[in-house]
Design an enzyme around this catalytic site. Structure first.
Site, PDB file in Angstrom:
ATOM      1  N   ASN A  83      31.514  40.110  35.847  1.00 55.37           N
ATOM      2  CA  ASN A  83      30.670  39.508  36.789  1.00 55.37           C
ATOM      3  C   ASN A  83      30.342  40.254  38.238  1.00 55.37           C
ATOM      4  O   ASN A  83      29.417  40.262  38.907  1.00 55.37           O
ATOM      5  CB  ASN A  83      30.871  38.183  37.281  1.00 55.37           C
ATOM      6  CG  ASN A  83      30.395  37.186  36.146  1.00 55.37           C
ATOM      7  OD1 ASN A  83      29.515  37.447  35.377  1.00 55.37           O
ATOM      8  ND2 ASN A  83      31.101  36.064  35.904  1.00 55.37           N
ATOM      9  N   GLU A  98      38.477  38.825  29.211  1.00 53.43           N
ATOM     10  CA  GLU A  98      39.075  39.323  30.387  1.00 53.43           C
ATOM     11  C   GLU A  98      40.247  38.587  30.421  1.00 53.43           C
ATOM     12  O   GLU A  98      40.454  37.214  30.500  1.00 53.43           O
ATOM     13  CB  GLU A  98      37.917  39.079  31.476  1.00 53.43           C
ATOM     14  CG  GLU A  98      36.923  40.033  31.602  1.00 53.43           C
ATOM     15  CD  GLU A  98      36.087  39.715  32.783  1.00 53.43           C
ATOM     16  OE1 GLU A  98      35.686  40.827  33.166  1.00 53.43           O
ATOM     17  OE2 GLU A  98      36.018  38.611  33.275  1.00 53.43           O
ATOM     18  N   HIS A 151      39.401  34.754  30.225  1.00 49.94           N
ATOM     19  CA  HIS A 151      37.944  34.665  30.413  1.00 49.94           C
ATOM     20  C   HIS A 151      36.958  34.978  29.172  1.00 49.94           C
ATOM     21  O   HIS A 151      36.977  36.392  28.940  1.00 49.94           O
ATOM     22  CB  HIS A 151      37.297  35.351  31.720  1.00 49.94           C
ATOM     23  CG  HIS A 151      35.861  34.965  31.976  1.00 49.94           C
ATOM     24  ND1 HIS A 151      35.254  36.103  32.501  1.00 49.94           N
ATOM     25  CD2 HIS A 151      34.821  33.907  31.529  1.00 49.94           C
ATOM     26  CE1 HIS A 151      33.772  35.743  32.578  1.00 49.94           C
ATOM     27  NE2 HIS A 151      33.758  34.576  32.120  1.00 49.94           N
TER      28      HIS A 151
END
Length: 503
Positions: free
Chosen positions: A195, A157, A145
């Site tokens: 997030n 990530e 990510h």
């Protein structure tokens, strides 16, 4: 398994939109050959042209040599069909967030690449395990990510799904480093790391507004000036777009089975439903002109024509930070004569609770937040029915000394204490559930969200015990499970350990 250290490693990128283009660019600049593929006719070619244009701009700026740029461009291959991914040792999928589309795509990629190739998704929200379940070899499926804009954001990530082989994760760490990124390994979990971790910053700001404790301008100013955050939560939400951060907040909240720590507010939803998304629509938490500048920005400062106080009584004696602040503001401490302001440094407690607990005259009590950087801004609050003259006199003294006063309504933990304690607590909870290592949690939040410190570093700067005490006091005052301290934080506070202590 594929040798990801090889000079001949070929990277496949599927999906050549903005994220895909960024991934292509950093892979090329990392010295790897890249095959760009897009299901849309002409999509890969269009994406490749944009990447080449960016490289040309780097040459124009003098940050990339022309010969190096030419060599990089020669490593970019535009796919004519998915079968062109066959030589790729690592394939990164970067298509839109639709689980069925991704499952179909991964199945198709598996039918083309070698059995030892790694297939990774750039998804920001979908479970890796949900994608891998349809694959023949789920052990080679993982998340990779990136953050937008990819060439500027140093973090990646690496998501380990339930079936992902450890060796695949190790190899993706190497790939991330070859891309010039800083990799952090994260367990497959809703929101992954950044997030999820970012929910504390935005939702606690929203709760301060919801409770009418402070205005968005006040919260943002305190977080910038006293907390050294680059932006306040309301600035950030208006910049990224409420059409983005509200749905993400709800997805993470629901996927964590409505954990109160992740709960947003009705106003957040109201702004989203009203189409007030922030800068992109001209109105969100603030109003914006065509250039994205705030129209008539509200002041976070308390303005008063009161005469500055010169003497105060102190209700929390022995607090060195408070003593230093009072000296800087030219406030002399005297025995209480029943007429002067009474100041107190509070930690997690509101003025009402302190006055009731200690018997301090609530009409003259002025609570001061001594935490964070108080060189430019100070936060003051009073209990209901307080005499505003005492508050204004203390505020005027700080203003005279060049420290901008922000006056808020009574709140356990003021602004900064609440915000930083919640950020630290969520970071501790991520460590508790083994989402990532404590150091990787800090690294991810600093690189992914530009935090001045990572969540566990914030806990240690505040003091692990004090962070725990602040949260416990807020929890006691509100009875809201949102503020329950993480067991990770509690255990380390009670034992006098650092927040990063793992064993």
């Amino acid at each position: 398994m594929v040798d990801v250290t090889s000079r001949d490693l070929v990277i496949g990128v599927v999906g050549c939109g903005a994220m895909g283009q960024g991934i292509i660019q950093v892979a090329l600049q990392g010295g790897m050959k890249v095959v760009a593929h897009d299901a849309m006719v002409g999509g890969a070619e269009a994406g490749a042209k944009k990447v080449i244009a960016r490289l040309d701009r780097l040459v124009e700026k003098g940050t990339l040599e022309a010969d190096a740029a030419a060599a990089i461009k020669d490593k970019l291959v535009v796919s004519n069909g998915i079968e062109d991914l066959a030589p790729c040792g690592v394939v990164v999928e970067a298509v839109f967030e639709d689980i069925e589309v991704k499952r179909d795509l991964f199945t198709a990629i598996e039918g083309v690449v070698a059995e030892d190739a790694i297939i990774a998704s750039n998804t920001s929200s979908l479970p890796i395990g949900s994608i891998a379940r349809v694959c023949k070899h789920p052990g080679r499926i993982a998340g990779l990510h990136f953050f937008n804009p990819v060439p500027l954001m140093r973090l990646v990530e690496i998501i380990q799904g339930p079936a992902t082989d450890d060796a695949v994760i190790e190899k993706l760490v190497t790939v991330g480093e070859r891309f010039g990124r800083t990799p952090v390994v994260v367990k497959d979990s809703p929101g992954f790391l950044v997030n999820l971790g970012g929910r504390a910053f935005t939702t606690e700001g929203l709760h301060l507004e919801h409770e009418a404790v402070a205005t968005p301008a006040q919260v943002d100013a305190v977080m910038r000036d006293c907390g050294h955050f680059r932006m306040g939560p309301f600035q950030l939400m208006d910049l990224t777009g409420i059409d983005v951060n509200y749905p993400v907040s709800m997805i993470v909240f629901e996927q964590f089975l409505n954990d109160p720590r992740l709960r947003t507010t009705p106003l957040h939803r109201a702004l989203a439903e009203a189409g007030r998304f922030g800068r992109k629509t001209g109105q969100g938490h603030f109003r914006y002109d065509d250039k994205g500048q705030v129209i008539d920005p509200p002041s976070p400062d308390h303005v008063t024509d009161a005469a500055p106080a010169t003497t105060v009584a102190v209700a929390t004696e022995g607090d060195e930070a408070l003593a230093e602040l009072l000296e800087r503001a030219g406030l002399n401490v005297r025995n209480d004569d029943g007429t002067m302001p009474v100041v107190a440094a509070l930690y997690g407690e509101d003025a009402t609770g302190f006055a009731a607990r200690t018997g301090t005259d609530h009409t003259r009590l002025v609570a001061i937040d001594t935490t964070g950087d108080t060189s430019k801004r100070i936060t003051l609050m009073t209990a209901p029915a307080a005499d505003p003259a005492h508050r204004d006199a203390v505020a005027a003294a700080f203003a005279k000394a060049g420290v901008a006063p922000t006056v808020i309504q009574d709140s356990p933990g003021f602004i900064l204490q609440r915000m930083r304690a919640m950020i630290a607590n969520l970071g501790c909870e991520m460590a508790q559930i083994a989402l990532a290592t404590p150091s990787d949690i800090d690294t991810a939040m600093k690189l992914g969200l530009n935090y001045p410190l990572g969540p566990l570093e914030i806990a240690e700067q505040m003091g692990v015990k004090r962070t725990y005490e602040i949260l416990s006091a807020i929890h006691d005052a509100t009875r809201d499970p949102r503020y329950r301290p993480s067991l990770w934080l509690r255990r380390r506070a009670l034992l006098g350990l650092g927040a990063h202590q793992t064993a």
